[in-house]
Design an enzyme around this catalytic site. Structure first.
Site, PDB file in Angstrom:
ATOM      1  N   TYR A 157       0.839  -1.205   0.000  1.00 34.75           N
ATOM      2  CA  TYR A 157       0.000   0.000   0.000  1.00 34.75           C
ATOM      3  C   TYR A 157       0.874   1.254   0.000  1.00 34.75           C
ATOM      4  CZ  TYR A 157      -3.262   3.496   1.957  1.00 34.75           C
ATOM      5  OH  TYR A 157      -4.010   4.620   2.198  1.00 34.75           O
ATOM      6  N   LYS A 161       1.151   4.186  -2.844  1.00 35.20           N
ATOM      7  CA  LYS A 161       0.865   5.596  -2.595  1.00 35.20           C
ATOM      8  C   LYS A 161       2.059   6.486  -2.917  1.00 35.20           C
ATOM      9  CE  LYS A 161      -3.413   5.227  -1.201  1.00 35.20           C
ATOM     10  NZ  LYS A 161      -4.526   5.782  -2.004  1.00 35.20           N
TER      11      LYS A 161
END
Length: 260
Positions: A157, A161
């Protein structure tokens, strides 16, 4: 949380991914309250429908950002229904928990997080850009995370990002000649349904935020609306932190230094 009921986005058409709940739903409410026509999309059609049902000038559609055909169908639907597309909000994401040891992490979970959170935003931008350029006031706002800048766990994740922040910068340069602005909102901890049942965790986390609380979805929606609006007409390629001061101030360190 209240905000002025203006018509800042009257005549604008907005497509939001992952808008069935949390930040995406709050962003849909914000744009609708300011006069926009909103296409609420989500991989879960039931959630998208529930969000859109409470809004005027809003439609719901299932969109899986990991599927190119689904993305292109959503963009085509927005243009067909609204006659234009002015704003794209990339909010859909995937976040699998880390395994205790990195070597235990499977390829599937890693690939899924990057595919939805990063490549999904690329797919949406690719499909939407011709229409955003044609609008004469096109804007893309993506939802990043403080995880993309500092270690808060979640390897895949966080990598996604961080990649989304980079894509924001490169895409801003690519899209600028066509009059399309591209920016990123970088939230800290936000009270979304993903925290349901863990309210005590949020209370503890609030103590490390300089402003003394975690974020609310409406905090992020307000920042998205600003970056998408004419008020930000000379802003592109930027990352706007909306994190209660988390990355600017090391509260835990200060507390340790001052602890008697």
């Amino acid at each position: 949380m209240t905000h002025p009921q203006t018509a800042r986005f009257a005549g604008h058409a907005v497509l939001i991914t992952g808008a069935g709940r949390g930040i995406g739903a709050a962003t849909a409410r914000r744009f609708a309250a300011e006069g926009a026509q909103v296409l609420v999309t989500d991989a879960d059609l039931g959630r998208a429908t529930a969000t859109a049902a409470d809004l005027k000038s809003a439609l719901a559609l299932r969109c899986d950002v990991s599927d190119r055909a689904s993305v292109e169908a959503a963009v085509a639907y927005a243009v067909a229904e609204f006659g234009r597309l002015d704003i794209l909000v990339n909010n859909a994401h995937s976040c699998h928990p880390d395994t205790p040891l990195l070597e235990d992490q499977g390829d599937e979970e890693w690939a899924r997080d990057l595919d939805v959170s990063l490549t999904g935003a690329f797919r949406c931008a690719r499909a939407a850009l011709p229409f955003l350029a044609a609008s004469g006031r096109g804007a893309i706002v993506s939802i990043g995370s403080v995880n993309g800048e500092q270690d808060f766990g979640n390897h895949a994740y966080s990598a996604a990002k961080a990649g989304l922040a980079s894509l924001t910068r490169t895409l801003a340069g690519d899209a600028a000649p066509r009059g399309v602005r591209v920016n990123l909102v970088q939230p800290g901890t936000v009270r979304t349904p993903g925290w349901d049942g863990r309210e005590a965790h949020l209370d503890r986390l609030a103590r490390v935020y300089p402003l003394g609380r975690v974020g609310e979805p409406e905090d992020i929606a307000a920042a998205v609306a600003f970056l998408a609006s004419a008020d930000a007409s000379w802003i592109t390629g930027t990352t706007l932190r909306v994190d209660g001061g988390l990355l600017a101030v090391n509260t835990v360190f200060q507390q340790a230094v001052n602890d008697n």
